[in-house]
Design an enzyme around this catalytic site. Sequence first.
Site, PDB file in Angstrom:
ATOM      1  N   HIS A   1      13.503  -1.768  -1.444  1.00  5.68           N
ATOM      2  CA  HIS A   1      14.231  -0.754  -2.221  1.00  5.68           C
ATOM      3  C   HIS A   1      15.732  -1.004  -2.199  1.00  5.68           C
ATOM      4  O   HIS A   1      16.514  -0.099  -2.459  1.00  5.68           O
ATOM      5  CB  HIS A   1      13.941   0.638  -1.654  1.00  5.68           C
TER       6      HIS A   1
ATOM      7  N   HIS B   1       6.777   2.764  -4.923  1.00  4.44           N
ATOM      8  CA  HIS B   1       5.906   1.686  -4.447  1.00  4.44           C
ATOM      9  C   HIS B   1       4.863   1.361  -5.498  1.00  4.44           C
ATOM     10  O   HIS B   1       3.832   0.757  -5.192  1.00  4.44           O
ATOM     11  CB  HIS B   1       5.208   2.101  -3.155  1.00  4.44           C
TER      12      HIS B   1
END
Lengths: 331, 331
Positions: A57, A217
């Site tokens: 991320h 995700h």
Amino acid sequence: MKKLINDPEHVVTEALEGMALAHGDLLRVHHDPDYIVRADAPVEGKVAILSGGGSGHEPMHGGFVGHGMLDGACPGAVFTSPTPDQVQAATEAIDGGAGVLHIVKNYTGDVANFEMAAELAEDANVRSVVINDDVAVEDSLYTAGRRGVGGTVLAEKICGAAAERGDDLDAVADLCERVNANVRSMGMALTSCTVPHAGEPTFELGDDEMEIGIGIHGEPGRQRMSLEPADQITGRLLTPIVEDLPFSEGDRMLLFVNGMGGTPLIELYIVYRAAVTLLRDRGITVERHLVGDWITSLEMAGMSLTLLKLDDEMIELWDAPVHTAAMRKGM
Amino acid sequence: MKKLINDPEHVVTEALEGMALAHGDLLRVHHDPDYIVRADAPVEGKVAILSGGGSGHEPMHGGFVGHGMLDGACPGAVFTSPTPDQVQAATEAIDGGAGVLHIVKNYTGDVANFEMAAELAEDANVRSVVINDDVAVEDSLYTAGRRGVGGTVLAEKICGAAAERGDDLDAVADLCERVNANVRSMGMALTSCTVPHAGEPTFELGDDEMEIGIGIHGEPGRQRMSLEPADQITGRLLTPIVEDLPFSEGDRMLLFVNGMGGTPLIELYIVYRAAVTLLRDRGITVERHLVGDWITSLEMAGMSLTLLKLDDEMIELWDAPVHTAAMRKGM
């Protein structure tokens, strides 16, 4: 799988080594267990702030370690929660005697492991705030309740500034709860991403399809549908966000348009334009903004919108100096 | 084609409107002809710096308009040179009486149109510097001589700081020539990008192929070959760069690892680690760095490396305050 990596096993370690080489003035990297702390940690007498979660991320969270934001970050494997021993060790490394705030995104593994670490770090006075700003879905893959997404970036900046000015642990943690209570997000994807270990796309989307309400995700969202113009997509995300809090006429807002990793900046500004226009139609003023790749999903193409209802204190803290690898102002 | 746009015809206009909405404190956007100037332009008595080129490389150049970097930027259509009237109008809008430096990337259309604009802007004292740092190929599609790539970002930061401290036009232009003489770059791609107007990928690469020496518009490079580990790819770019100037033992370097738009930051740090290691083996010290998406090719996955041989003055100017949409430090 096309990636600039050497070995899926070494992705996180090598990237951390790269960060340490680039940003030695700002941060130190510890290996086994892996964590990042600001170069001057622990800062005596200051509330320390720790965050973390799965890697993939970036720049979140390691890119936010430094003056005015995070004292430490625990990167797990890609899209995998950091372990309790990582979080414990980082907590102890940054504790300057004034307590440690854990800012945790609401994923089951993250919440459990930060909780266990807080118990293991017996000498540290820890408070935890769980961020759960994603309006797309209630329970989902990996999550009981709403997922934590873009609001995390804003909470870390604002609370980091509060800790830097000397607020005590309860004040910083209460502020973090206030940010979380006033922030809402939703994302969408044009393409999947590929986790290095998996070697294959997390999900498949047709050539003319998009996923509305995607998780960071690649978790399923609200609906899969045909691609639309950017203005309409922006409305599809913004309307449920605005109506959830609800945000209303006269509110002052921070508008955060986030790229998922594979979206050109030029497209994010097209979305920003659409979002400001839609908010104006509702009488909502954008007073602060953030546009760019801040909480990504590897190379996923797509974006998320985050709205934070600001008050005077939040604005002052948002504007305060910060010096990290990814975010910098006033110093 | 999957993009967050409304209409290929409106991509640049709408993105510029988004930039104006987000960054009204830093810049103003003019439409028909399209250009961006810093909010306080023209700055009386200061050398003004103008750059520009095709859109699709964001944040370059519009993201670099502001204190300490560019006074103006002319965005053409995606991957298309700005027109002479755009460049002329922007030149006149930023001229504060101390002259205007055009920083031009070496593409045939850009060079011709900036040259014509300099003639048309009769009242402005204009000097031009053409950046041609790409060692990959000599003449190529769109270019006589070497292409201008990552070195442009560094030249704009360093010369912007020189103009801000009050250097005169010849001094700033000579400095720009010195940066160009000491900077070398090379890029590679894992995937193509898609120009909105075209609607289809600019080129095709097999599932296990990469292109070494790619141009920022997808122009062919040196060779197409099987994918390799990141460390080897880094060496394939770094060796010709180092040997071209040549850079040598004892040199102090700015190392710039640039993402092409679709490459996760975590991968860029893996490349950074590899590059620092290879440079150390040659006795070359990295004194400053830049890692991230600064000169992109829409959503292309890939990266470029740029090396600049620093001297004391360049270091001082690199470290000087800057406040633009994309780059900020010290203010």
